[in-house]
Design a protein around this motif. Structure first.
Motif, PDB file in Angstrom:
ATOM      1  N   PRO A 191     -17.625 -12.455  -1.081  1.00 38.87           N
ATOM      2  CA  PRO A 191     -17.744 -11.024  -1.369  1.00 38.87           C
ATOM      3  C   PRO A 191     -16.370 -10.383  -1.561  1.00 38.87           C
ATOM      4  CG  PRO A 191     -18.263 -11.472   0.940  1.00 38.87           C
ATOM      5  CD  PRO A 191     -18.043 -12.799   0.264  1.00 38.87           C
ATOM      6  N   SER A 192     -16.347  -9.356  -2.388  1.00 39.44           N
ATOM      7  CA  SER A 192     -15.083  -8.666  -2.641  1.00 39.44           C
ATOM      8  C   SER A 192     -14.768  -7.737  -1.466  1.00 39.44           C
ATOM      9  CB  SER A 192     -15.160  -7.886  -3.944  1.00 39.44           C
ATOM     10  OG  SER A 192     -16.148  -6.890  -3.845  1.00 39.44           O
ATOM     11  N   ALA A 193     -13.507  -7.436  -1.326  1.00 37.28           N
ATOM     12  CA  ALA A 193     -13.073  -6.552  -0.247  1.00 37.28           C
ATOM     13  C   ALA A 193     -13.495  -5.122  -0.567  1.00 37.28           C
ATOM     14  CB  ALA A 193     -11.567  -6.633  -0.093  1.00 37.28           C
ATOM     15  N   PRO A 194     -13.779  -4.349   0.473  1.00 42.44           N
ATOM     16  CA  PRO A 194     -14.134  -2.950   0.221  1.00 42.44           C
ATOM     17  C   PRO A 194     -12.919  -2.191  -0.301  1.00 42.44           C
ATOM     18  CG  PRO A 194     -13.881  -3.345   2.585  1.00 42.44           C
ATOM     19  CD  PRO A 194     -13.767  -4.676   1.893  1.00 42.44           C
ATOM     20  N   PRO A 195     -13.147  -1.111  -1.021  1.00 44.71           N
ATOM     21  CA  PRO A 195     -12.010  -0.333  -1.514  1.00 44.71           C
ATOM     22  C   PRO A 195     -11.231   0.263  -0.340  1.00 44.71           C
ATOM     23  CG  PRO A 195     -14.060   0.832  -1.917  1.00 44.71           C
ATOM     24  CD  PRO A 195     -14.420  -0.515  -1.378  1.00 44.71           C
ATOM     25  N   PRO A 196      -9.926   0.464  -0.526  1.00 42.39           N
ATOM     26  CA  PRO A 196      -9.128   1.026   0.568  1.00 42.39           C
ATOM     27  C   PRO A 196      -9.552   2.459   0.883  1.00 42.39           C
ATOM     28  CG  PRO A 196      -7.792   0.718  -1.411  1.00 42.39           C
ATOM     29  CD  PRO A 196      -9.130   0.176  -1.706  1.00 42.39           C
ATOM     30  N   ASP A 197      -9.443   2.818   2.169  1.00 39.14           N
ATOM     31  CA  ASP A 197      -9.809   4.187   2.554  1.00 39.14           C
ATOM     32  C   ASP A 197      -8.674   5.159   2.224  1.00 39.14           C
ATOM     33  OD1 ASP A 197      -7.922   4.059   4.669  1.00 39.14           O
ATOM     34  OD2 ASP A 197      -9.430   3.357   6.086  1.00 39.14           O
ATOM     35  N   ASP A 198      -8.940   6.437   2.400  1.00 33.66           N
ATOM     36  CA  ASP A 198      -7.980   7.481   2.021  1.00 33.66           C
ATOM     37  C   ASP A 198      -6.641   7.340   2.741  1.00 33.66           C
ATOM     38  OD1 ASP A 198      -9.809   8.556   0.289  1.00 33.66           O
ATOM     39  OD2 ASP A 198     -10.466  10.148   1.660  1.00 33.66           O
ATOM     40  N   ARG A 199      -6.668   6.917   4.002  1.00 32.61           N
ATOM     41  CA  ARG A 199      -5.434   6.755   4.773  1.00 32.61           C
ATOM     42  C   ARG A 199      -4.540   5.701   4.137  1.00 32.61           C
ATOM     43  NH1 ARG A 199      -4.341   2.981   8.499  1.00 32.61           N
ATOM     44  NH2 ARG A 199      -6.500   2.311   8.466  1.00 32.61           N
ATOM     45  N   VAL A 200      -5.139   4.598   3.713  1.00 35.43           N
ATOM     46  CA  VAL A 200      -4.389   3.517   3.082  1.00 35.43           C
ATOM     47  C   VAL A 200      -3.845   3.977   1.727  1.00 35.43           C
ATOM     48  CG1 VAL A 200      -4.564   1.194   2.091  1.00 35.43           C
ATOM     49  CG2 VAL A 200      -5.632   1.706   4.300  1.00 35.43           C
ATOM     50  N   LEU A 201      -4.657   4.659   0.970  1.00 33.20           N
ATOM     51  CA  LEU A 201      -4.208   5.151  -0.334  1.00 33.20           C
ATOM     52  C   LEU A 201      -3.068   6.146  -0.192  1.00 33.20           C
ATOM     53  CD1 LEU A 201      -7.635   5.563  -2.154  1.00 33.20           C
ATOM     54  CD2 LEU A 201      -5.926   3.767  -2.495  1.00 33.20           C
TER      55      LEU A 201
ATOM     56  N   SER B 231      -1.264  -2.415  -4.400  1.00 34.34           N
ATOM     57  CA  SER B 231      -0.714  -2.699  -3.088  1.00 34.34           C
ATOM     58  C   SER B 231       0.429  -3.693  -3.259  1.00 34.34           C
ATOM     59  CB  SER B 231      -1.810  -3.293  -2.203  1.00 34.34           C
ATOM     60  OG  SER B 231      -1.307  -3.565  -0.925  1.00 34.34           O
ATOM     61  N   ALA B 232       1.573  -3.388  -2.688  1.00 31.47           N
ATOM     62  CA  ALA B 232       2.748  -4.230  -2.861  1.00 31.47           C
ATOM     63  C   ALA B 232       2.742  -5.391  -1.875  1.00 31.47           C
ATOM     64  CB  ALA B 232       4.009  -3.402  -2.666  1.00 31.47           C
ATOM     65  N   LEU B 233       3.063  -6.569  -2.364  1.00 32.96           N
ATOM     66  CA  LEU B 233       3.226  -7.721  -1.491  1.00 32.96           C
ATOM     67  C   LEU B 233       4.521  -7.569  -0.704  1.00 32.96           C
ATOM     68  CD1 LEU B 233       2.334 -10.621  -3.956  1.00 32.96           C
ATOM     69  CD2 LEU B 233       0.924  -9.705  -2.113  1.00 32.96           C
ATOM     70  N   TYR B 234       4.517  -8.057   0.526  1.00 30.56           N
ATOM     71  CA  TYR B 234       5.705  -7.987   1.364  1.00 30.56           C
ATOM     72  C   TYR B 234       6.906  -8.622   0.667  1.00 30.56           C
ATOM     73  CZ  TYR B 234       8.865  -8.697   5.259  1.00 30.56           C
ATOM     74  OH  TYR B 234       9.970  -8.700   6.053  1.00 30.56           O
ATOM     75  N   ASP B 235       6.710  -9.795   0.080  1.00 28.19           N
ATOM     76  CA  ASP B 235       7.809 -10.488  -0.606  1.00 28.19           C
ATOM     77  C   ASP B 235       8.417  -9.616  -1.696  1.00 28.19           C
ATOM     78  OD1 ASP B 235       7.103 -12.562   1.038  1.00 28.19           O
ATOM     79  OD2 ASP B 235       6.445 -13.890  -0.568  1.00 28.19           O
ATOM     80  N   ASN B 236       7.568  -8.910  -2.441  1.00 28.86           N
ATOM     81  CA  ASN B 236       8.077  -8.036  -3.505  1.00 28.86           C
ATOM     82  C   ASN B 236       8.832  -6.840  -2.931  1.00 28.86           C
ATOM     83  OD1 ASN B 236       7.104  -9.686  -5.487  1.00 28.86           O
ATOM     84  ND2 ASN B 236       5.237  -8.506  -5.812  1.00 28.86           N
ATOM     85  N   LEU B 237       8.366  -6.305  -1.810  1.00 33.23           N
ATOM     86  CA  LEU B 237       9.077  -5.196  -1.182  1.00 33.23           C
ATOM     87  C   LEU B 237      10.460  -5.635  -0.715  1.00 33.23           C
ATOM     88  CD1 LEU B 237       6.273  -3.463   0.903  1.00 33.23           C
ATOM     89  CD2 LEU B 237       7.305  -2.683  -1.237  1.00 33.23           C
TER      90      LEU B 237
ATOM     91  N   ALA C  88       4.861  -4.050 -12.780  1.00 32.10           N
ATOM     92  CA  ALA C  88       4.613  -4.153 -11.341  1.00 32.10           C
ATOM     93  C   ALA C  88       5.323  -3.026 -10.597  1.00 32.10           C
ATOM     94  CB  ALA C  88       5.058  -5.506 -10.818  1.00 32.10           C
ATOM     95  N   ILE C  89       6.572  -2.751 -10.981  1.00 39.62           N
ATOM     96  CA  ILE C  89       7.309  -1.649 -10.355  1.00 39.62           C
ATOM     97  C   ILE C  89       6.564  -0.340 -10.605  1.00 39.62           C
ATOM     98  CG2 ILE C  89       9.465  -0.315 -10.380  1.00 39.62           C
ATOM     99  CD1 ILE C  89       9.856  -3.113  -9.180  1.00 39.62           C
ATOM    100  N   ASN C  90       6.114  -0.128 -11.823  1.00 35.75           N
ATOM    101  CA  ASN C  90       5.384   1.092 -12.165  1.00 35.75           C
ATOM    102  C   ASN C  90       4.108   1.223 -11.353  1.00 35.75           C
ATOM    103  OD1 ASN C  90       3.153   2.427 -14.117  1.00 35.75           O
ATOM    104  ND2 ASN C  90       5.141   3.430 -14.315  1.00 35.75           N
ATOM    105  N   ARG C  91       3.341   0.147 -11.233  1.00 36.49           N
ATOM    106  CA  ARG C  91       2.080   0.205 -10.479  1.00 36.49           C
ATOM    107  C   ARG C  91       2.327   0.519  -9.006  1.00 36.49           C
ATOM    108  NH1 ARG C  91       0.879  -4.177 -14.001  1.00 36.49           N
ATOM    109  NH2 ARG C  91       1.492  -5.661 -12.391  1.00 36.49           N
ATOM    110  N   ILE C  92       3.398  -0.017  -8.434  1.00 38.19           N
ATOM    111  CA  ILE C  92       3.717   0.279  -7.042  1.00 38.19           C
ATOM    112  C   ILE C  92       4.138   1.740  -6.911  1.00 38.19           C
ATOM    113  CG2 ILE C  92       5.269  -0.235  -5.122  1.00 38.19           C
ATOM    114  CD1 ILE C  92       5.365  -3.156  -6.240  1.00 38.19           C
ATOM    115  N   GLU C  93       4.995   2.218  -7.801  1.00 35.62           N
ATOM    116  CA  GLU C  93       5.436   3.617  -7.754  1.00 35.62           C
ATOM    117  C   GLU C  93       4.261   4.580  -7.903  1.00 35.62           C
ATOM    118  OE1 GLU C  93       8.592   4.690 -10.418  1.00 35.62           O
ATOM    119  OE2 GLU C  93      10.051   3.410  -9.397  1.00 35.62           O
ATOM    120  N   GLN C  94       3.301   4.236  -8.735  1.00 36.57           N
ATOM    121  CA  GLN C  94       2.144   5.104  -8.962  1.00 36.57           C
ATOM    122  C   GLN C  94       1.092   4.989  -7.867  1.00 36.57           C
ATOM    123  OE1 GLN C  94       1.938   7.372 -11.481  1.00 36.57           O
ATOM    124  NE2 GLN C  94       4.046   6.752 -11.888  1.00 36.57           N
TER     125      GLN C  94
END
Length: 78
Positions: free
Chosen positions: A2-12, A56-62, A46-52
């Motif tokens: 099953p797919s993961a549930p969408p992130p809640d407002d706090r996470v967003l 969700s950014a991977l730790y390694d990318n951060l 990828a940079i644009n998607r994280i900025e927007q």
């Protein structure tokens, strides 16, 4: 599987805050998204998607981004 549930407002909200911090740090360093992506070994989209907050950014990318900006990782995730 099953797919993961969408992130809640706090996470967003935290994802958007990280994106805002990234954008501010990038601009303070005088870098374009393209140049930051080159320095971090990533693609500009990828940079644009994280900025927007669209991705969700991977730790390694951060870690790569913080290193490319010359700032502590904690500055991005505060």
């Amino acid at each position: 599987m099953p797919s993961a549930p969408p992130p809640d407002d706090r996470v967003l909200a935290r994802r958007r805050a990280l994106g805002d911090n990234l954008r501010a740090a990038r601009k303070a360093a005088g870098l374009s998204q393209e140049r930051l992506a080159e320095l971090a070994g990533m693609d500009r989209q990828a940079i644009n998607r994280i900025e927007q907050g669209h991705q969700s950014a991977l730790y390694d990318n951060l870690v790569r981004i913080a290193d490319a900006l010359g700032i502590p990782l904690s500055d991005l995730v505060r």
